[in-house]
Design an enzyme around this catalytic site. Structure first.
Site, PDB file in Angstrom:
ATOM      1  N   ASP A  20      32.509 -16.943  27.995  1.00  0.00           N
ATOM      2  CA  ASP A  20      31.304 -16.037  27.583  1.00  0.00           C
ATOM      3  C   ASP A  20      31.901 -14.659  27.479  1.00  0.00           C
ATOM      4  OD1 ASP A  20      29.211 -14.414  26.868  1.00  0.00           O
ATOM      5  OD2 ASP A  20      27.819 -15.551  27.886  1.00  0.00           O
ATOM      6  N   HIS A  80      28.243 -11.486  27.483  1.00  0.00           N
ATOM      7  CA  HIS A  80      27.419 -11.177  28.681  1.00  0.00           C
ATOM      8  C   HIS A  80      28.167 -10.875  29.840  1.00  0.00           C
ATOM      9  CE1 HIS A  80      24.968 -13.908  26.066  1.00  0.00           C
ATOM     10  NE2 HIS A  80      24.081 -12.976  26.239  1.00  0.00           N
ATOM     11  N   SER A  96      19.415 -10.626  24.481  1.00  0.00           N
ATOM     12  CA  SER A  96      19.756 -11.152  25.747  1.00  0.00           C
ATOM     13  C   SER A  96      20.704 -10.013  26.573  1.00  0.00           C
ATOM     14  CB  SER A  96      20.543 -12.354  25.757  1.00  0.00           C
ATOM     15  OG  SER A  96      21.571 -11.936  24.970  1.00  0.00           O
TER      16      SER A  96
END
Length: 406
Positions: free
Chosen positions: A385, A388, A140
């Site tokens: 998070d 990312h 990702s």
């Protein structure tokens, strides 16, 4: 007497020269002198500008270290895109739309110590890619580097001359005018595993087929520029269930290997495929180094903070390195690339990204297409998070590096 006579002649000549030039200067009025001066300075600035521009685009990776530099805040920076101008951004990385109150994280630039990093030029990139395929391959983090790249170039392409097609594993942005594609292929480990399509949430139940890659690699043949990454998925467990060779049931007969050992075997499978399949005269290969995570605020001496939550400035300490970036894993990559026959260019994004504790999506992200609720945002220990990155943001600089190498 001879010396005295020569000195006297010299004195007379000097006085005569001063007299003549003095009269000539008297004939030049102030406006004429200013015009000459302005013209001279304009020429000088133009010449200096040309030199700077030439130096900027003569990026020589052999003499230019992309890891030695500093982040500089530039409030006047013109953002190449934003959340509203790039229709392809995932909700997960649209931090401002998800409620992030500050915006300074978008206005930092990575400045190198010993050379100039050229600015990303969308039209120049598209000319380079004319008639070619560029593919990002990995997890990702690579997905969002791909999206960053697409957002950086798509603004200069008319709406009728671009399109996007997505499947579970392969996404393709098409620049019709240039007969070029910018693609992303999903494979978090590069080699095959039981979590390639249907994600296995429990890391202890993931099984890697360390010597199998063809299922993925068949999609990489014929691509002109390949950009690979694999790291963060390997870091979810100290021991990794691994199989190799032909077994009756593909996910049975596994062994638990140390993470570094499994990583080395998996990368060797990838490297062997590259060396045995790709023609280095036709395909260019890049490898993006590990993207740091920032879950331990103690690393940057913010003990009272929770993960990367509420961080609004980079760590400006020279050479800062946190605990999340495993040097042993990085050495596995380095030693593997050194032994390969096919040249692989390293996009070393680790050091510059280490500083950017402020750049993660944190709680300003989305789940199942919706921003986190206020209740979830109030619990950063569970929901922040710190893997990312917001877009626009840090991955744009990764692509600035890629552009420099291209």
């Amino acid at each position: 007497m001879v010396i005295g006579s020569a000195a006297l002649c010299g004195l007379i000549f000097t006085e005569h020269f001063r007299s003549v030039t003095g009269k000539a200067m008297d004939m030049l009025n102030a406006s004429t002198l200013q015009a000459i001066y302005d013209s001279s300075m304009a020429w000088k600035k133009e010449e200096e500008g040309m030199i700077e521009e030439d130096d900027q685009f003569k990026f020589d990776p052999k003499n230019c270290s992309v890891t030695n530099g500093k982040w500089v805040f530039k409030e006047s920076k013109n953002l190449p895109y934003n959340e509203s101008t790039c229709p392809y951004l995932d909700d997960i990385v649209k931090c401002r739309s998800n409620g992030r109150p500050d915006k300074d994280y978008m206005y930092w630039e990575w400045e190198l110590d010993d050379c100039t990093l050229p600015r990303f030029d969308a039209k120049s990139v598209l000319r380079k890619l004319k008639g070619k395929r560029l593919m990002f391959v990995g997890d990702s983090l690579q997905l969002y580097q791909w999206l960053s790249f697409v957002c950086l170039v798509q603004s200069v392409i008319p709406a009728t001359e671009k399109s996007m097609h997505k499947t579970i594993t392969l996404s393709v942005f098409i620049a019709k005018e240039y007969n070029a594609t910018i693609e992303f292929y999903w494979t978090p480990f590069l080699i095959e595993s039981n979590t390639d399509v249907q994600i296995v949430g429990d890391p202890s139940q993931r099984i890697l087929h360390l010597d199998s890659i063809e299922k993925h690699a068949q999609h990489w043949t014929g691509v002109d520029i390949l950009v690979f990454d694999t790291y963060v998925w390997w870091m979810n467990a100290d021991k990794i269930k691994s199989v190799w060779g032909k077994v009756a049931n593909a996910d049975e007969g596994f062994e638990e290997l140390d993470r570094t050992v499994a990583y080395r075997i998996g990368l060797r499978t990838w490297a062997n495929w590259i060396d045995s399949t790709l023609d280095p005269n036709k395909a260019k290969v890049f490898f993006t180094t590990m993207s740091p995570t920032h879950f331990r605020s103690e690393d940057w001496s913010h003990k009272g903070n929770i993960r990367c939550f509420n961080e609004t400035r980079p760590v400006l300490e020279k050479g800062y390195w946190g605990t999340s970036s495993n040097r042993g894993m990085m050495e596995v990559v380095s030693s593997m690339l050194e032994r390969m026959r096919t040249p692989v260019t390293v996009l070393n994004v680790t050091q510059l990204s280490e500083h950017r504790i402020d750049g993660h999506v944190s709680v300003y992200t989305a789940s199942q297409g919706r921003p986190l609720t206020d209740e979830q945002k109030a619990n950063p220990q569970q929901y922040a998070d710190c893997i990312h990155w917001c877009l626009p943001g840090v991955p744009d600089t990764w692509n600035q590096l890629l552009y420099a190498y291209l």
